[in-house]
Write a protein that holds these residues in place. Structure first.
Motif, mmCIF file in Angstrom:
data_model
loop_
_atom_site.group_PDB
_atom_site.id
_atom_site.type_symbol
_atom_site.label_atom_id
_atom_site.label_comp_id
_atom_site.label_asym_id
_atom_site.label_seq_id
_atom_site.Cartn_x
_atom_site.Cartn_y
_atom_site.Cartn_z
ATOM 1 N N ASN A 169 0.822 -1.213 0.000
ATOM 2 C CA ASN A 169 0.000 0.000 0.000
ATOM 3 C C ASN A 169 0.862 1.272 0.000
ATOM 4 N N LYS A 170 1.936 1.239 -0.784
ATOM 5 C CA LYS A 170 2.832 2.388 -0.877
ATOM 6 C C LYS A 170 2.929 2.863 -2.319
ATOM 7 N N VAL A 171 3.200 4.154 -2.492
ATOM 8 C CA VAL A 171 3.360 4.746 -3.816
ATOM 9 C C VAL A 171 4.751 4.391 -4.338
ATOM 10 N N LEU A 172 4.794 3.662 -5.449
ATOM 11 C CA LEU A 172 6.078 3.280 -6.031
ATOM 12 C C LEU A 172 6.706 4.433 -6.805
ATOM 13 N N ARG A 173 5.903 5.082 -7.628
ATOM 14 C CA ARG A 173 6.389 6.187 -8.458
ATOM 15 C C ARG A 173 5.207 7.013 -8.908
ATOM 16 N N ARG A 174 5.492 8.110 -9.559
ATOM 17 C CA ARG A 174 4.435 9.001 -10.055
ATOM 18 C C ARG A 174 4.706 9.346 -11.516
ATOM 19 N N PHE A 175 3.620 9.367 -12.312
ATOM 20 C CA PHE A 175 3.691 9.875 -13.676
ATOM 21 C C PHE A 175 3.468 11.390 -13.618
ATOM 22 N N ARG A 176 4.483 12.126 -13.992
ATOM 23 C CA ARG A 176 4.394 13.587 -13.916
ATOM 24 C C ARG A 176 4.238 14.173 -15.316
ATOM 25 N N ASP A 177 4.460 15.485 -15.415
ATOM 26 C CA ASP A 177 4.426 16.202 -16.697
ATOM 27 C C ASP A 177 3.051 16.204 -17.339
ATOM 28 N N HIS A 178 1.973 16.068 -16.568
ATOM 29 C CA HIS A 178 0.637 16.288 -17.115
ATOM 30 C C HIS A 178 0.356 17.789 -17.128
ATOM 31 N N GLY A 179 -0.297 18.216 -18.167
ATOM 32 C CA GLY A 179 -0.592 19.643 -18.250
ATOM 33 C C GLY A 179 -1.736 20.075 -17.374
ATOM 34 N N ASP A 180 -2.576 19.128 -16.952
ATOM 35 C CA ASP A 180 -3.754 19.474 -16.151
ATOM 36 C C ASP A 180 -4.131 18.260 -15.304
ATOM 37 N N ALA A 181 -5.294 18.325 -14.671
ATOM 38 C CA ALA A 181 -5.742 17.253 -13.784
ATOM 39 C C ALA A 181 -5.896 15.941 -14.550
ATOM 40 N N VAL A 182 -5.528 14.835 -13.904
ATOM 41 C CA VAL A 182 -5.686 13.493 -14.481
ATOM 42 C C VAL A 182 -7.091 13.013 -14.146
ATOM 43 N N THR A 183 -7.947 12.924 -15.166
ATOM 44 C CA THR A 183 -9.356 12.587 -14.955
ATOM 45 C C THR A 183 -9.667 11.114 -15.176
ATOM 46 N N SER A 184 -8.773 10.377 -15.846
ATOM 47 C CA SER A 184 -9.007 8.951 -16.087
ATOM 48 C C SER A 184 -7.670 8.264 -16.311
ATOM 49 N N ALA A 185 -7.623 6.966 -16.023
ATOM 50 C CA ALA A 185 -6.394 6.188 -16.182
ATOM 51 C C ALA A 185 -6.761 4.726 -16.377
ATOM 52 N N ALA A 186 -5.852 3.977 -17.022
ATOM 53 C CA ALA A 186 -6.100 2.555 -17.257
ATOM 54 C C ALA A 186 -4.786 1.866 -17.599
ATOM 55 N N PHE A 187 -4.713 0.571 -17.232
ATOM 56 C CA PHE A 187 -3.599 -0.277 -17.647
ATOM 57 C C PHE A 187 -3.968 -0.964 -18.956
ATOM 58 N N ALA A 188 -2.951 -1.243 -19.780
ATOM 59 C CA ALA A 188 -3.166 -2.048 -20.976
ATOM 60 C C ALA A 188 -3.403 -3.495 -20.558
ATOM 61 N N THR A 189 -4.306 -4.177 -21.265
ATOM 62 C CA THR A 189 -4.617 -5.567 -20.917
ATOM 63 C C THR A 189 -3.613 -6.531 -21.537
ATOM 64 N N ALA A 190 -3.107 -6.225 -22.739
ATOM 65 C CA ALA A 190 -2.169 -7.130 -23.400
ATOM 66 C C ALA A 190 -0.749 -6.993 -22.857
ATOM 67 N N ASP A 191 -0.347 -5.775 -22.487
ATOM 68 C CA ASP A 191 1.002 -5.515 -21.988
ATOM 69 C C ASP A 191 0.876 -4.806 -20.645
#
Length: 579
Positions: A169-191
């Motif tokens: 239950n710990k934060v491993l890393r963060r995806f930065r460099d977004h220009g605005d709020a992150v409203t949705s996210a998803a993992f790829a199912t094949a990779d």
């Protein structure tokens, strides 16, 4: 008794109090010289019959039985009627998203304010708070699980997306460099090493989960992206839908019709564009990715993602804006929720309404559990509920009881039955004596090595292997894990003379110690080490040259043995053919 004459019966119409249809008032025995009134059940005009006191005993009038109302309910609809509220919780602020862990044990992530709360079934089916993930700098907007349940993405208003390892239950890393709020996210199912984020600025971003590298940016929509879903087939196909009322299918591998490319920002033409008609608030893709459901305004629409055609429209599905849509894992039922406070269950094949649930506040979040036996909803006022199929709740409770460890109850029962004699009791004449061997204590895995793997720091893991004395099985397991993750080359590239020498010596000893079935793994490690280290091309030190010559001699010896074995095999084949 005498029968009353017609002159003794008078009918008077009652405009005041009259008996209801199907009921009879209690009879009061008349006094001498008085009349007895009996109200008869009837429709308009209401009247009462007045008898003169000529009969001493009167029988009580019984009301007629009412007919039972028979309702024919579809068996599938009856199933959803039995979904009962199991948990009711209240958050401090509005619940913006709920999401279930795809595999057991099922946990539900509730996104509210600046935290993500994880809940699961506790004692007696009561809710148990597993963790409060609150290491966020701003308000969280979405949560998405990976299909193996080991990682989760959490988007923030500040423009970052956290990758959370769910075992610790710990934060491993963060995806930065977004220009605005992150409203949705998803993992790829094949990779599993790919992830996508959609932002309020309308851009789609693709990330490498292992290295946190931003792979590409696509200018997808003119307004906020409300949902990102993996497309049909390959990991480079993505479906996006946003507040500009558009649903788009992207192929990032082929690039569609590429217009221009500046750095990592790609201006691509989508493969398909569909118009919903209202700002899209939510979307979900069918298994296989060939159908997509979009929700916006008061309508829900189903699209064919192979040609972009409209399959079905659930017009006026809700009286107010539809905020969420969710699909069961087996794709049999569809759930829609809206600001009108209703949650509706639809048949996902015929698109017929099966059941409706009414709640006290507008619905802002909804999700199915992967076994389709429960769903969770979040509301505008901060409250959220978990509804479970009644039979499923009983099965879970029964499984918990059966899984309980042996306790005091069993000991008491055993004492009564006489089966708990203790280890110091003398064996009987008909007892069989079994001597239990002591189990070898299992060596626990290296905690530091596990820590590096969780943080995807593979070079540090190699350094730990080279500089620490570990069991051979532990090291073999580490190399196997690197090979499965596709990170063996990354881990062994340019590791330096010292680490290269340590690994060559370890490989030399391991070829002698391990079984032949494990030789292919060792050969793969040796090939990668020789191919991606300049200090071995050629060996730059005397020690490295010595180790390289050892492997050359051993390989030459092995080839000679193989040549003799081939000759022997040829002789044996000739003998068998002659016979």
């Amino acid at each position: 008794s005498r029968q009353p004459s017609l002159s003794q019966i008078s009918v008077c119409f009652s405009l005041g109090v009259a008996a209801k249809v199907g009921q009879a008032p209690p009879l009061v025995p008349p006094q001498c010289g008085e009349a007895a009134e009996v109200a008869l059940p009837c429709t308009r005009p209401r009247f009462a019959v007045r008898f003169r006191p000529i009969m001493e005993d009167l029988d009580t009038i019984q009301p007629l039985p009412l007919s039972r109302r028979i309702v024919n309910v579809d068996p599938q609809a009856q199933h959803f009627k039995s979904f009962k509220s199991l948990w009711k919780q209240k958050e401090a602020t509005r619940v913006v998203d709920v999401s279930f862990r795809p595999v057991k044990p099922f946990k539900v992530a509730v996104v509210s304010g600046t935290k993500v709360a994880l809940w699961q079934n506790g004692k007696g089916s009561s809710p148990e708070l597993v963790a409060n993930l609150s290491r966020f700098k701003d308000v969280t907007l979405c949560a998405a699980w990976r299909n193996d349940g080991k990682l989760m993405l959490a988007g923030e208003t500040s423009g970052t997306c956290a990758v959370i390892e769910m075992q610790s239950n710990k934060v491993l890393r963060r995806f930065r460099d977004h220009g605005d709020a992150v409203t949705s996210a998803a993992f790829a199912t094949a990779d599993r090493s790919r992830a996508a984020t959609g932002c309020r600025d309308g851009k789609l971003r693709i990330w490498d989960v292992v290295t946190s590298e931003l792979l590409c940016v696509v200018e997808a929509h003119e307004d906020a992206i409300k949902t990102v879903q993996p497309g049909p087939g390959a990991s480079d196909l993505w479906i996006t839908a946003g507040s500009d009322s558009k649903i788009k299918l992207w192929d990032l591998a082929l690039g569609g019709k590429a217009v221009a490319s500046e750095g990592k920002v790609k201006k691509l033409e989508p493969l398909l564009v569909m118009e919903h008609g209202d700002p899209v608030e939510a979307g979900v893709v069918y298994p296989g990715g060939n159908l997509f459901v979009s929700a916006g305004g008061t309508q829900v629409k189903v699209w064919d993602m192979t040609n972009g055609s409209l399959v079905e429209t659930l017009a006026e599905a809700h009286t107010k804006v539809v905020t969420r849509v969710a699909l069961a894992k087996d794709a049999t039922v569809l759930l829609t929720a809206g600001f009108d406070g209703f949650v509706k269950i639809w048949n996902a094949a015929r698109y017929e309404l099966l059941w409706s649930y009414k709640f006290s506040a507008p619905i802002t979040a909804a999700a199915w559990r992967s076994d389709a036996k429960a769903f969770a909803i979040g509301m505008e006022d901060g409250s959220w509920q978990l509804r479970v199929w009644k039979s499923a709740a009983k099965e879970e409770e029964k499984a918990k009881v059966e899984a309980k460890p042996v306790g005091d109850d069993w000991k008491k029962r055993a004492r009564v039955e006489g089966h708990l004699r203790g280890q110091d009791a003398d064996p009987g004449s008909d007892d069989e004596i079994v001597v239990q061997e002591k189990k070898r204590a299992r060596k626990s895995r290296d905690a530091k090595l596990d820590f590096f793997f969780k943080r995807f720091e593979y070079k540090k893991a190699i350094e730990r292997i080279a500089k620490t004395r570990m069991s051979r099985l532990t090291v073999l397991g580490a190399f196997e894990e690197l090979l499965q993750r596709g990170a063996l080359q990354v881990a062994l590239t340019e590791i330096g003379e010292e680490l290269s020498l340590a690994l060559l010596r370890w490989l030399r000893n391991s070829f002698k110690a391990v079984q032949p079935v494990q030789h292919p793994l060792l050969m793969e490690v040796l090939h990668t080490l020789l191919d991606f280290n300049k200090c071995l091309q050629p060996p730059c030190t005397e020690e490295l040259m010595k180790e390289a010559l050892y492997f050359e001699v051993q390989i030459a010896r092995e080839l000679n043995i193989q040549e003799v074995m081939l000759q022997t095999s040829g002789m044996l084949k000739a003998m068998t053919v002659m016979s």
